[in-house]
Design a protein around this motif. Structure first.
Motif, PDB file in Angstrom:
ATOM      1  N   ASN A 152      16.249 -23.726 -38.700  1.00 33.31           N
ATOM      2  CA  ASN A 152      15.710 -23.037 -39.864  1.00 33.31           C
ATOM      3  C   ASN A 152      14.774 -21.895 -39.449  1.00 33.31           C
ATOM      4  O   ASN A 152      14.316 -21.817 -38.317  1.00 33.31           O
ATOM      5  CB  ASN A 152      15.018 -24.019 -40.821  1.00 33.31           C
ATOM      6  N   LEU A 153      14.508 -21.025 -40.386  1.00 36.67           N
ATOM      7  CA  LEU A 153      13.716 -19.824 -40.131  1.00 36.67           C
ATOM      8  C   LEU A 153      12.304 -20.163 -39.671  1.00 36.67           C
ATOM      9  O   LEU A 153      11.756 -19.514 -38.782  1.00 36.67           O
ATOM     10  CB  LEU A 153      13.683 -18.942 -41.394  1.00 36.67           C
ATOM     11  N   GLN A 154      11.710 -21.190 -40.247  1.00 40.29           N
ATOM     12  CA  GLN A 154      10.346 -21.581 -39.876  1.00 40.29           C
ATOM     13  C   GLN A 154      10.288 -22.007 -38.401  1.00 40.29           C
ATOM     14  O   GLN A 154       9.369 -21.640 -37.676  1.00 40.29           O
ATOM     15  CB  GLN A 154       9.853 -22.704 -40.786  1.00 40.29           C
ATOM     16  N   LYS A 155      11.278 -22.747 -37.972  1.00 45.27           N
ATOM     17  CA  LYS A 155      11.317 -23.189 -36.582  1.00 45.27           C
ATOM     18  C   LYS A 155      11.529 -21.991 -35.648  1.00 45.27           C
ATOM     19  O   LYS A 155      10.900 -21.915 -34.586  1.00 45.27           O
ATOM     20  CB  LYS A 155      12.427 -24.226 -36.378  1.00 45.27           C
ATOM     21  N   ILE A 156      12.358 -21.063 -36.048  1.00 49.69           N
ATOM     22  CA  ILE A 156      12.598 -19.857 -35.245  1.00 49.69           C
ATOM     23  C   ILE A 156      11.299 -19.058 -35.109  1.00 49.69           C
ATOM     24  O   ILE A 156      10.958 -18.583 -34.023  1.00 49.69           O
ATOM     25  CB  ILE A 156      13.715 -18.991 -35.865  1.00 49.69           C
ATOM     26  N   MET A 157      10.561 -18.936 -36.205  1.00 49.92           N
ATOM     27  CA  MET A 157       9.295 -18.197 -36.176  1.00 49.92           C
ATOM     28  C   MET A 157       8.279 -18.883 -35.257  1.00 49.92           C
ATOM     29  O   MET A 157       7.563 -18.213 -34.508  1.00 49.92           O
ATOM     30  CB  MET A 157       8.721 -18.052 -37.586  1.00 49.92           C
ATOM     31  N   LYS A 158       8.219 -20.198 -35.289  1.00 50.86           N
ATOM     32  CA  LYS A 158       7.306 -20.928 -34.412  1.00 50.86           C
ATOM     33  C   LYS A 158       7.678 -20.721 -32.944  1.00 50.86           C
ATOM     34  O   LYS A 158       6.806 -20.532 -32.094  1.00 50.86           O
ATOM     35  CB  LYS A 158       7.307 -22.419 -34.751  1.00 50.86           C
ATOM     36  N   GLU A 159       8.958 -20.757 -32.649  1.00 50.13           N
ATOM     37  CA  GLU A 159       9.418 -20.531 -31.277  1.00 50.13           C
ATOM     38  C   GLU A 159       9.095 -19.108 -30.826  1.00 50.13           C
ATOM     39  O   GLU A 159       8.694 -18.886 -29.679  1.00 50.13           O
ATOM     40  CB  GLU A 159      10.925 -20.801 -31.154  1.00 50.13           C
ATOM     41  N   ALA A 160       9.263 -18.140 -31.716  1.00 52.75           N
ATOM     42  CA  ALA A 160       8.948 -16.746 -31.385  1.00 52.75           C
ATOM     43  C   ALA A 160       7.454 -16.589 -31.109  1.00 52.75           C
ATOM     44  O   ALA A 160       7.058 -15.888 -30.166  1.00 52.75           O
ATOM     45  CB  ALA A 160       9.383 -15.819 -32.509  1.00 52.75           C
ATOM     46  N   GLN A 161       6.621 -17.228 -31.904  1.00 45.63           N
ATOM     47  CA  GLN A 161       5.172 -17.157 -31.689  1.00 45.63           C
ATOM     48  C   GLN A 161       4.787 -17.820 -30.365  1.00 45.63           C
ATOM     49  O   GLN A 161       3.926 -17.322 -29.640  1.00 45.63           O
ATOM     50  CB  GLN A 161       4.430 -17.816 -32.854  1.00 45.63           C
ATOM     51  N   LYS A 162       5.431 -18.921 -30.059  1.00 42.67           N
ATOM     52  CA  LYS A 162       5.170 -19.612 -28.798  1.00 42.67           C
ATOM     53  C   LYS A 162       5.551 -18.714 -27.615  1.00 42.67           C
ATOM     54  O   LYS A 162       4.800 -18.588 -26.652  1.00 42.67           O
ATOM     55  CB  LYS A 162       5.965 -20.919 -28.751  1.00 42.67           C
ATOM     56  N   ALA A 163       6.712 -18.076 -27.715  1.00 47.28           N
ATOM     57  CA  ALA A 163       7.156 -17.172 -26.662  1.00 47.28           C
ATOM     58  C   ALA A 163       6.202 -15.982 -26.529  1.00 47.28           C
ATOM     59  O   ALA A 163       5.889 -15.545 -25.416  1.00 47.28           O
ATOM     60  CB  ALA A 163       8.572 -16.679 -26.946  1.00 47.28           C
ATOM     61  N   GLN A 164       5.717 -15.481 -27.632  1.00 46.72           N
ATOM     62  CA  GLN A 164       4.779 -14.362 -27.614  1.00 46.72           C
ATOM     63  C   GLN A 164       3.476 -14.759 -26.913  1.00 46.72           C
ATOM     64  O   GLN A 164       2.933 -13.998 -26.116  1.00 46.72           O
ATOM     65  CB  GLN A 164       4.505 -13.885 -29.037  1.00 46.72           C
ATOM     66  N   ARG A 165       2.983 -15.958 -27.196  1.00 48.10           N
ATOM     67  CA  ARG A 165       1.753 -16.439 -26.540  1.00 48.10           C
ATOM     68  C   ARG A 165       1.963 -16.586 -25.033  1.00 48.10           C
ATOM     69  O   ARG A 165       1.115 -16.192 -24.231  1.00 48.10           O
ATOM     70  CB  ARG A 165       1.317 -17.776 -27.137  1.00 48.10           C
ATOM     71  N   LYS A 166       3.100 -17.146 -24.656  1.00 51.11           N
ATOM     72  CA  LYS A 166       3.393 -17.316 -23.232  1.00 51.11           C
ATOM     73  C   LYS A 166       3.506 -15.957 -22.539  1.00 51.11           C
ATOM     74  O   LYS A 166       3.020 -15.785 -21.432  1.00 51.11           O
ATOM     75  CB  LYS A 166       4.684 -18.112 -23.027  1.00 51.11           C
ATOM     76  N   ALA A 167       4.150 -14.995 -23.200  1.00 51.38           N
ATOM     77  CA  ALA A 167       4.282 -13.650 -22.621  1.00 51.38           C
ATOM     78  C   ALA A 167       2.910 -13.016 -22.431  1.00 51.38           C
ATOM     79  O   ALA A 167       2.644 -12.384 -21.403  1.00 51.38           O
ATOM     80  CB  ALA A 167       5.164 -12.774 -23.507  1.00 51.38           C
ATOM     81  N   ALA A 168       2.012 -13.205 -23.377  1.00 47.49           N
ATOM     82  CA  ALA A 168       0.654 -12.656 -23.265  1.00 47.49           C
ATOM     83  C   ALA A 168      -0.085 -13.316 -22.101  1.00 47.49           C
ATOM     84  O   ALA A 168      -0.811 -12.639 -21.356  1.00 47.49           O
ATOM     85  CB  ALA A 168      -0.103 -12.855 -24.571  1.00 47.49           C
ATOM     86  N   GLU A 169       0.106 -14.618 -21.926  1.00 44.32           N
ATOM     87  CA  GLU A 169      -0.525 -15.323 -20.806  1.00 44.32           C
ATOM     88  C   GLU A 169      -0.016 -14.784 -19.470  1.00 44.32           C
ATOM     89  O   GLU A 169      -0.789 -14.586 -18.537  1.00 44.32           O
ATOM     90  CB  GLU A 169      -0.260 -16.821 -20.905  1.00 44.32           C
ATOM     91  N   VAL A 170       1.288 -14.549 -19.395  1.00 51.03           N
ATOM     92  CA  VAL A 170       1.866 -14.011 -18.163  1.00 51.03           C
ATOM     93  C   VAL A 170       1.294 -12.623 -17.893  1.00 51.03           C
ATOM     94  O   VAL A 170       0.931 -12.302 -16.755  1.00 51.03           O
ATOM     95  CB  VAL A 170       3.411 -13.964 -18.236  1.00 51.03           C
ATOM     96  N   GLN A 171       1.168 -11.810 -18.925  1.00 48.45           N
ATOM     97  CA  GLN A 171       0.618 -10.472 -18.743  1.00 48.45           C
ATOM     98  C   GLN A 171      -0.813 -10.532 -18.217  1.00 48.45           C
ATOM     99  O   GLN A 171      -1.194  -9.731 -17.351  1.00 48.45           O
ATOM    100  CB  GLN A 171       0.672  -9.681 -20.057  1.00 48.45           C
ATOM    101  N   GLU A 172      -1.594 -11.463 -18.695  1.00 51.63           N
ATOM    102  CA  GLU A 172      -2.966 -11.634 -18.200  1.00 51.63           C
ATOM    103  C   GLU A 172      -2.957 -12.052 -16.730  1.00 51.63           C
ATOM    104  O   GLU A 172      -3.750 -11.545 -15.931  1.00 51.63           O
ATOM    105  CB  GLU A 172      -3.708 -12.667 -19.041  1.00 51.63           C
ATOM    106  N   ARG A 173      -2.068 -12.970 -16.371  1.00 54.06           N
ATOM    107  CA  ARG A 173      -1.975 -13.400 -14.969  1.00 54.06           C
ATOM    108  C   ARG A 173      -1.534 -12.256 -14.071  1.00 54.06           C
ATOM    109  O   ARG A 173      -2.054 -12.091 -12.963  1.00 54.06           O
ATOM    110  CB  ARG A 173      -1.009 -14.573 -14.826  1.00 54.06           C
ATOM    111  N   LEU A 174      -0.577 -11.461 -14.540  1.00 53.02           N
ATOM    112  CA  LEU A 174      -0.085 -10.340 -13.738  1.00 53.02           C
ATOM    113  C   LEU A 174      -1.208  -9.350 -13.428  1.00 53.02           C
ATOM    114  O   LEU A 174      -1.243  -8.762 -12.349  1.00 53.02           O
ATOM    115  CB  LEU A 174       1.062  -9.621 -14.447  1.00 53.02           C
ATOM    116  N   ALA A 175      -2.120  -9.164 -14.359  1.00 54.14           N
ATOM    117  CA  ALA A 175      -3.238  -8.253 -14.137  1.00 54.14           C
ATOM    118  C   ALA A 175      -4.124  -8.742 -12.989  1.00 54.14           C
ATOM    119  O   ALA A 175      -4.777  -7.929 -12.323  1.00 54.14           O
ATOM    120  CB  ALA A 175      -4.056  -8.095 -15.415  1.00 54.14           C
ATOM    121  N   GLN A 176      -4.125 -10.051 -12.738  1.00 55.01           N
ATOM    122  CA  GLN A 176      -4.951 -10.628 -11.676  1.00 55.01           C
ATOM    123  C   GLN A 176      -4.205 -10.761 -10.343  1.00 55.01           C
ATOM    124  O   GLN A 176      -4.829 -10.971  -9.310  1.00 55.01           O
ATOM    125  CB  GLN A 176      -5.470 -12.003 -12.106  1.00 55.01           C
ATOM    126  N   MET A 177      -2.894 -10.638 -10.375  1.00 62.16           N
ATOM    127  CA  MET A 177      -2.101 -10.766  -9.156  1.00 62.16           C
ATOM    128  C   MET A 177      -2.043  -9.424  -8.438  1.00 62.16           C
ATOM    129  O   MET A 177      -2.321  -8.381  -9.031  1.00 62.16           O
ATOM    130  CB  MET A 177      -0.678 -11.217  -9.500  1.00 62.16           C
TER     131      MET A 177
END
Length: 104
Positions: free
Chosen positions: A2-27
């Motif tokens: 369902n759309l709600q589950k897709i939106m939650k997965e997209a938000q989760k992926a967005q948070r993970k991508a932001a975390e990776v970007q923060e780590r990359l800045a330190q590497m």
């Protein structure tokens, strides 16, 4: 799915991508040229953080060669940062992470 589950997965992926970007800045990665005569340190985003030149590369009569070595070392550091970004995104987000890694 369902759309709600897709939106939650997209938000989760967005948070993970932001975390990776923060780590990359330190590497960091090191690009080099001339057998290590010139080394460029960059962060995981490819932003140059430092330059190291070995004394034997300094020749006032051949500045063009030094300029070429610096350019090659910068390009090497940026490629390594790009590869690191793709690897980190792919590791965290799977197939879509590799796509996101190419964007950064």
């Amino acid at each position: 799915m369902n759309l709600q589950k897709i939106m939650k997965e997209a938000q989760k992926a967005q948070r993970k991508a932001a975390e990776v970007q923060e780590r990359l800045a330190q590497m960091s990665v090191v690009g080099s040229a001339g057998g290590g005569l010139v080394e460029i340190t960059a962060n995981g985003h490819g932003q140059v953080q430092g330059v190291r030149l070995k004394p034997e590369v300094l020749d006032r009569n051949d500045l063009e060669a030094l300029e070429d070595l610096i350019l090659v070392a910068i390009q090497d550091a940026q490629k390594k940062a790009h590869d690191l970004s793709e690897k980190e995104m792919s590791r965290e987000l799977g197939g879509i992470g590799s796509l996101l890694g190419k964007m950064f």
